[in-house]
Each structure stands twice: as structure tokens, then as C-alpha cells.
Design a protein around this motif. Structure first.
Motif, PDB file in Angstrom:
ATOM      1  N   LEU A   4       8.213   5.520   0.909  1.00 33.89           N
ATOM      2  CA  LEU A   4       6.767   5.656   0.809  1.00 33.89           C
ATOM      3  C   LEU A   4       6.315   4.843  -0.393  1.00 33.89           C
ATOM      4  O   LEU A   4       6.776   5.085  -1.511  1.00 33.89           O
ATOM      5  CB  LEU A   4       6.356   7.113   0.629  1.00 33.89           C
ATOM      6  CG  LEU A   4       6.784   8.114   1.704  1.00 33.89           C
ATOM      7  CD1 LEU A   4       6.249   9.502   1.364  1.00 33.89           C
ATOM      8  CD2 LEU A   4       6.292   7.679   3.075  1.00 33.89           C
ATOM      9  N   GLU A   6       3.068   3.607  -2.629  1.00 31.62           N
ATOM     10  CA  GLU A   6       1.684   3.885  -2.953  1.00 31.62           C
ATOM     11  C   GLU A   6       1.013   2.686  -3.611  1.00 31.62           C
ATOM     12  O   GLU A   6       1.666   1.881  -4.284  1.00 31.62           O
ATOM     13  CB  GLU A   6       1.580   5.074  -3.919  1.00 31.62           C
ATOM     14  CG  GLU A   6       2.199   6.357  -3.417  1.00 31.62           C
ATOM     15  CD  GLU A   6       2.103   7.460  -4.448  1.00 31.62           C
ATOM     16  OE1 GLU A   6       2.943   8.372  -4.418  1.00 31.62           O
ATOM     17  OE2 GLU A   6       1.174   7.416  -5.301  1.00 31.62           O
ATOM     18  N   SER A  21      -3.683   4.495  -1.247  1.00 33.77           N
ATOM     19  CA  SER A  21      -3.025   4.295   0.033  1.00 33.77           C
ATOM     20  C   SER A  21      -1.538   4.522  -0.116  1.00 33.77           C
ATOM     21  O   SER A  21      -0.967   4.324  -1.190  1.00 33.77           O
ATOM     22  CB  SER A  21      -3.274   2.883   0.569  1.00 33.77           C
ATOM     23  OG  SER A  21      -4.639   2.678   0.868  1.00 33.77           O
ATOM     24  N   CYS A  22      -0.899   4.929   0.969  1.00 36.55           N
ATOM     25  CA  CYS A  22       0.532   5.187   0.983  1.00 36.55           C
ATOM     26  C   CYS A  22       1.076   4.794   2.344  1.00 36.55           C
ATOM     27  O   CYS A  22       0.653   5.346   3.364  1.00 36.55           O
ATOM     28  CB  CYS A  22       0.808   6.666   0.692  1.00 36.55           C
ATOM     29  SG  CYS A  22       2.535   7.155   0.846  1.00 36.55           S
ATOM     30  N   MET A  34       1.149  14.350   6.496  1.00 36.43           N
ATOM     31  CA  MET A  34       1.116  13.544   5.287  1.00 36.43           C
ATOM     32  C   MET A  34       0.172  14.206   4.299  1.00 36.43           C
ATOM     33  O   MET A  34      -0.844  14.791   4.698  1.00 36.43           O
ATOM     34  CB  MET A  34       0.693  12.104   5.571  1.00 36.43           C
ATOM     35  CG  MET A  34       1.682  11.381   6.480  1.00 36.43           C
ATOM     36  SD  MET A  34       1.411   9.594   6.636  1.00 36.43           S
ATOM     37  CE  MET A  34       2.227   9.018   5.128  1.00 36.43           C
ATOM     38  N   TRP A  36      -1.311  14.464  -0.080  1.00 43.46           N
ATOM     39  CA  TRP A  36      -1.464  13.962  -1.442  1.00 43.46           C
ATOM     40  C   TRP A  36      -1.385  15.139  -2.414  1.00 43.46           C
ATOM     41  O   TRP A  36      -2.099  16.133  -2.250  1.00 43.46           O
ATOM     42  CB  TRP A  36      -2.793  13.230  -1.638  1.00 43.46           C
ATOM     43  CG  TRP A  36      -2.834  11.891  -0.988  1.00 43.46           C
ATOM     44  CD1 TRP A  36      -3.373  11.575   0.208  1.00 43.46           C
ATOM     45  CD2 TRP A  36      -2.311  10.672  -1.531  1.00 43.46           C
ATOM     46  NE1 TRP A  36      -3.228  10.237   0.462  1.00 43.46           N
ATOM     47  CE2 TRP A  36      -2.567   9.655  -0.595  1.00 43.46           C
ATOM     48  CE3 TRP A  36      -1.648  10.341  -2.713  1.00 43.46           C
ATOM     49  CZ2 TRP A  36      -2.195   8.327  -0.796  1.00 43.46           C
ATOM     50  CZ3 TRP A  36      -1.271   9.020  -2.917  1.00 43.46           C
ATOM     51  CH2 TRP A  36      -1.542   8.038  -1.969  1.00 43.46           C
ATOM     52  N   ARG A  71      -5.595   8.944   8.158  1.00 40.45           N
ATOM     53  CA  ARG A  71      -4.323   8.337   8.512  1.00 40.45           C
ATOM     54  C   ARG A  71      -4.507   7.315   9.620  1.00 40.45           C
ATOM     55  O   ARG A  71      -5.243   7.560  10.580  1.00 40.45           O
ATOM     56  CB  ARG A  71      -3.319   9.409   8.950  1.00 40.45           C
ATOM     57  CG  ARG A  71      -1.968   8.837   9.375  1.00 40.45           C
ATOM     58  CD  ARG A  71      -1.077   9.908   9.966  1.00 40.45           C
ATOM     59  NE  ARG A  71       0.023   9.305  10.715  1.00 40.45           N
ATOM     60  CZ  ARG A  71       0.868   9.960  11.478  1.00 40.45           C
ATOM     61  NH1 ARG A  71       0.763  11.276  11.613  1.00 40.45           N
ATOM     62  NH2 ARG A  71       1.838   9.312  12.123  1.00 40.45           N
ATOM     63  N   THR A  75       0.247   4.939   7.634  1.00 46.97           N
ATOM     64  CA  THR A  75      -0.409   4.830   6.343  1.00 46.97           C
ATOM     65  C   THR A  75      -1.422   5.951   6.165  1.00 46.97           C
ATOM     66  O   THR A  75      -2.274   6.165   7.031  1.00 46.97           O
ATOM     67  CB  THR A  75      -1.104   3.469   6.188  1.00 46.97           C
ATOM     68  OG1 THR A  75      -0.135   2.425   6.288  1.00 46.97           O
ATOM     69  CG2 THR A  75      -1.798   3.373   4.841  1.00 46.97           C
ATOM     70  N   SER A  77      -4.403   7.489   3.525  1.00 48.90           N
ATOM     71  CA  SER A  77      -5.292   7.083   2.457  1.00 48.90           C
ATOM     72  C   SER A  77      -6.023   8.290   1.911  1.00 48.90           C
ATOM     73  O   SER A  77      -6.234   9.275   2.609  1.00 48.90           O
ATOM     74  CB  SER A  77      -6.301   6.045   2.945  1.00 48.90           C
ATOM     75  OG  SER A  77      -5.658   4.867   3.386  1.00 48.90           O
ATOM     76  N   TYR A  91      -0.946  10.916  -8.987  1.00 52.27           N
ATOM     77  CA  TYR A  91      -1.076  11.311  -7.592  1.00 52.27           C
ATOM     78  C   TYR A  91       0.158  10.868  -6.815  1.00 52.27           C
ATOM     79  O   TYR A  91       0.590   9.719  -6.908  1.00 52.27           O
ATOM     80  CB  TYR A  91      -2.329  10.692  -6.975  1.00 52.27           C
ATOM     81  CG  TYR A  91      -3.602  11.366  -7.416  1.00 52.27           C
ATOM     82  CD1 TYR A  91      -4.336  12.157  -6.534  1.00 52.27           C
ATOM     83  CD2 TYR A  91      -4.064  11.230  -8.722  1.00 52.27           C
ATOM     84  CE1 TYR A  91      -5.498  12.789  -6.943  1.00 52.27           C
ATOM     85  CE2 TYR A  91      -5.217  11.859  -9.143  1.00 52.27           C
ATOM     86  CZ  TYR A  91      -5.938  12.638  -8.249  1.00 52.27           C
ATOM     87  OH  TYR A  91      -7.092  13.263  -8.657  1.00 52.27           O
ATOM     88  N   CYS A  93       2.081  10.688  -3.036  1.00 49.18           N
ATOM     89  CA  CYS A  93       2.074  10.746  -1.588  1.00 49.18           C
ATOM     90  C   CYS A  93       3.307  11.505  -1.109  1.00 49.18           C
ATOM     91  O   CYS A  93       4.394  11.360  -1.671  1.00 49.18           O
ATOM     92  CB  CYS A  93       2.070   9.326  -1.022  1.00 49.18           C
ATOM     93  SG  CYS A  93       2.225   9.196   0.763  1.00 49.18           S
TER      94      CYS A  93
END
Length: 120
Positions: A4, A6, A21-22, A34, A36, A71, A75, A77, A91, A93
Motif C-alpha cells: 500500500l 500513500e 490517496s492510497c 479499506m 484511514w 474508492r 485506490t 482516497s 495518517y 491507509c
């Protein structure tokens, strides 16, 4: 191997906006959820936002109305608006993944962390 990665962290003034974004990359997996998370010095890591495979979203109360998780394929966000100094944190992911080859393991993966600083 799943990774992953970021991007999007940085310094922003109070009231400003940032988007994190990840991207998940690798072979033979599906994404269930997914998320955060964030962690500030001296504070517990907290779940900020999550999105399920079906698109359902959840937010911690302190960011409702200001943050939006979304998503697109692999990805995820996090759009952050009306940022406050108390949003300052690293932060992370997180993805809940299932492998599509034996033994079909289900595992959490983490991004490297992104510093978000809200300050004038």
C-alpha cells in the motif's frame, strides 16, 4: 507481496483542504474493506473513515461533514475539507485483503504513513 503506497500529505492552513490517496498493488488478492487511521503524538490511533466492498462508508464523529472517503478499484482516497489544527496527525491507509490463491489468507496491510499538518 502486497503493498500500500500513500501520497498527498503535507502542510495546510486551518480551513484548507488536502486529499490523501492510497494504492494497493500486488498479485492475486481482493479487497474487502479499506480504511484511514490517524495518530497524533500522545494520542491513540483512531479509525477516521472506512469503506466496504459494497461502498458503505463510516466516519468518526469529529470528521463527519468534512471528510469523504471513496474508492476506485484498488485506490482509496480521503478528501479532507475545513481542516482544523486538531486534524494534525500521521495518517495511515489500511486494507483488509483476501488472497485468491491457496491458502486464501485474509490479512490486514498498512501504508507507510503520511504526515498531515494543519497550521497557520
Amino acid at each position: 507481496q502486497v503493498q500500500l503506497v500513500e501520497s498527498g500529505g503535507g502542510l495546510v492552513q486551518p480551513g484548507g483542504s488536502l486529499t490523501l490517496s492510497c494504492a494497493a498493488s500486488g498479485n492475486s488478492f481482493i479487497i474487502f474493506d479499506m480504511n484511514w487511521y490517524r495518530q497524533a503524538p500522545g494520542k491513540q490511533r483512531e479509525l477516521v473513515a472506512s469503506i466496504t466492498r459494497g461502498g458503505s462508508t463510516t466516519y468518526v464523529e469529529s470528521v463527519k461533514g468534512r471528510f469523504t472517503i471513496s474508492r476506485e478499484k484498488n485506490t482509496v482516497s480521503l478528501q479532507m475539507n475545513a481542516l482544523k489544527p486538531e486534524d494534525t496527525a500521521v495518517y495511515y491507509c489500511n486494507a483488509d485483503l483476501g488472497m485468491t490463491t491457496p491458502p486464501f489468507a485474509r490479512t490486514d496491510y498498512w501504508g507507510q504513513g503520511s504526515q498531515v499538518t494543519v497550521s497557520s
